[in-house]
Write an enzyme that holds these catalytic residues in place. Structure first.
Site, mmCIF file in Angstrom:
data_model
loop_
_atom_site.group_PDB
_atom_site.id
_atom_site.type_symbol
_atom_site.label_atom_id
_atom_site.label_comp_id
_atom_site.label_asym_id
_atom_site.label_seq_id
_atom_site.Cartn_x
_atom_site.Cartn_y
_atom_site.Cartn_z
ATOM 1 N N CYS A 73 44.317 -24.220 134.937
ATOM 2 C CA CYS A 73 45.006 -24.665 135.891
ATOM 3 C C CYS A 73 44.157 -24.142 137.016
ATOM 4 O O CYS A 73 43.665 -22.841 137.003
ATOM 5 C CB CYS A 73 46.343 -23.918 136.074
ATOM 6 S SG CYS A 73 47.128 -24.094 137.775
ATOM 7 N N CYS A 183 41.826 -30.536 138.937
ATOM 8 C CA CYS A 183 43.261 -30.244 138.748
ATOM 9 C C CYS A 183 43.453 -30.860 137.388
ATOM 10 O O CYS A 183 42.939 -32.095 136.990
ATOM 11 C CB CYS A 183 44.173 -30.751 139.565
ATOM 12 S SG CYS A 183 45.942 -30.601 139.168
#
Length: 266
Positions: A73, A183
């Site tokens: 992440c 992302c």
């Protein structure tokens, strides 16, 4: 030989993009994935809140005997990587530096970065890119709406293309040679992103380079599970059905367990 699992965390389903590369590149390794869908999205949270959640997941992975943690992440890497590395007794690897190294590999003059609001505001990619190559020009663009497109299973739809076209409009007036998908949700939209930017723009998915870093750390520390039988266990802080739908789509349903989990303090 160490047959303990590799732990992987994400704010939601995006980390499955890293998980599928881990499975391909390290086929003997067992994997333990936590998708924090109950607290999704991370990109609009404060840095302190993201750190708290990431540390709770890190402690869960350690309790479940993970030998290494991958912070799959970008938002959590930017907000919590040093804190995780200081607090946990296992190696912790993030996705930002591997992604930056991959983007610079062909010496581009201009690099674009798309990420969550938090990742772009934090500036972690821009700092890392300029640390590695001070002369490179970086164009950063928040792309928070694209995260929800992936979480809601809308990849491959006209709605996904429309959302991508709108978010990436800035790269029409500020063209780049390379674009970092900052992302882990965004690789699932790579087709739409490539269509918007054109074939000449090189897309960087940090997952592959991150997994190469994992492989090197496991080798250096003699933690590889050579000859092991891979098992994949999935956990979510949200709805099990949502994680199962993502895993069925992006992991071809190849996992042994899909369960719910509550983090410390809940």
């Amino acid at each position: 030989m160490d047959r303990r699992p590799i732990g992987v965390m994400d704010s939601g389903l995006g980390g499955l993009s890293v998980l599928r590369v881990l499975r391909r590149e390290l086929p003997d390794e067992s994997l333990l994935f936590v998708g924090d869908q109950g607290h999704f999205p991370y990109g609009t949270k404060t840095q302190a809140e993201v750190r708290r959640l990431a540390l709770a997941i890190g402690r869960f992975l350690v309790r479940h005997d993970a030998k290494l943690m991958v912070v799959a992440c970008n938002t959590a890497t930017g907000a919590a990587l040093p804190a995780l590395q200081a607090a946990l007794p296992i190696p912790v690897i993030g996705v930002i530096r591997p992604g930056a190294n991959a983007a610079l590999a062909t010496n581009p003059r201009t690099i674009g970065v798309i990420g969550t609001d938090s990742t772009i505001k934090n500036g972690a990619y821009e700092r890392t890119l300029h640390e590695l190559q001070p002369a490179v020009q970086v164009v950063s663009q928040p792309a928070q709406p694209l995260v929800s497109i992936v979480e809601h299973g809308q990849t491959g739809t006209s709605a996904a293309q429309q959302a991508v076209d709108k978010v990436l409009q800035c790269f029409v007036t500020q063209p780049v040679e390379t674009l970092i998908l900052g992302c882990t949700h965004f690789p699932f939209l790579s087709r739409e992103i490539q269509r918007r930017l054109g074939p000449s723009v090189r897309l960087i998915d940090p997952a592959y380079e991150t997994v190469q870093t994992v492989k090197q750390v496991l080798t250096d520390k003699h933690l590889l599970a050579a000859g092991g039988q891979q098992r994949t266990a999935l956990y979510t802080t949200g709805r099990i059905a949502d994680l199962q739908a993502g895993a069925d789509k992006w992991l071809a349903g190849d996992y042994e367990q899909c369960s719910s989990v509550k983090l410390d303090g809940e």
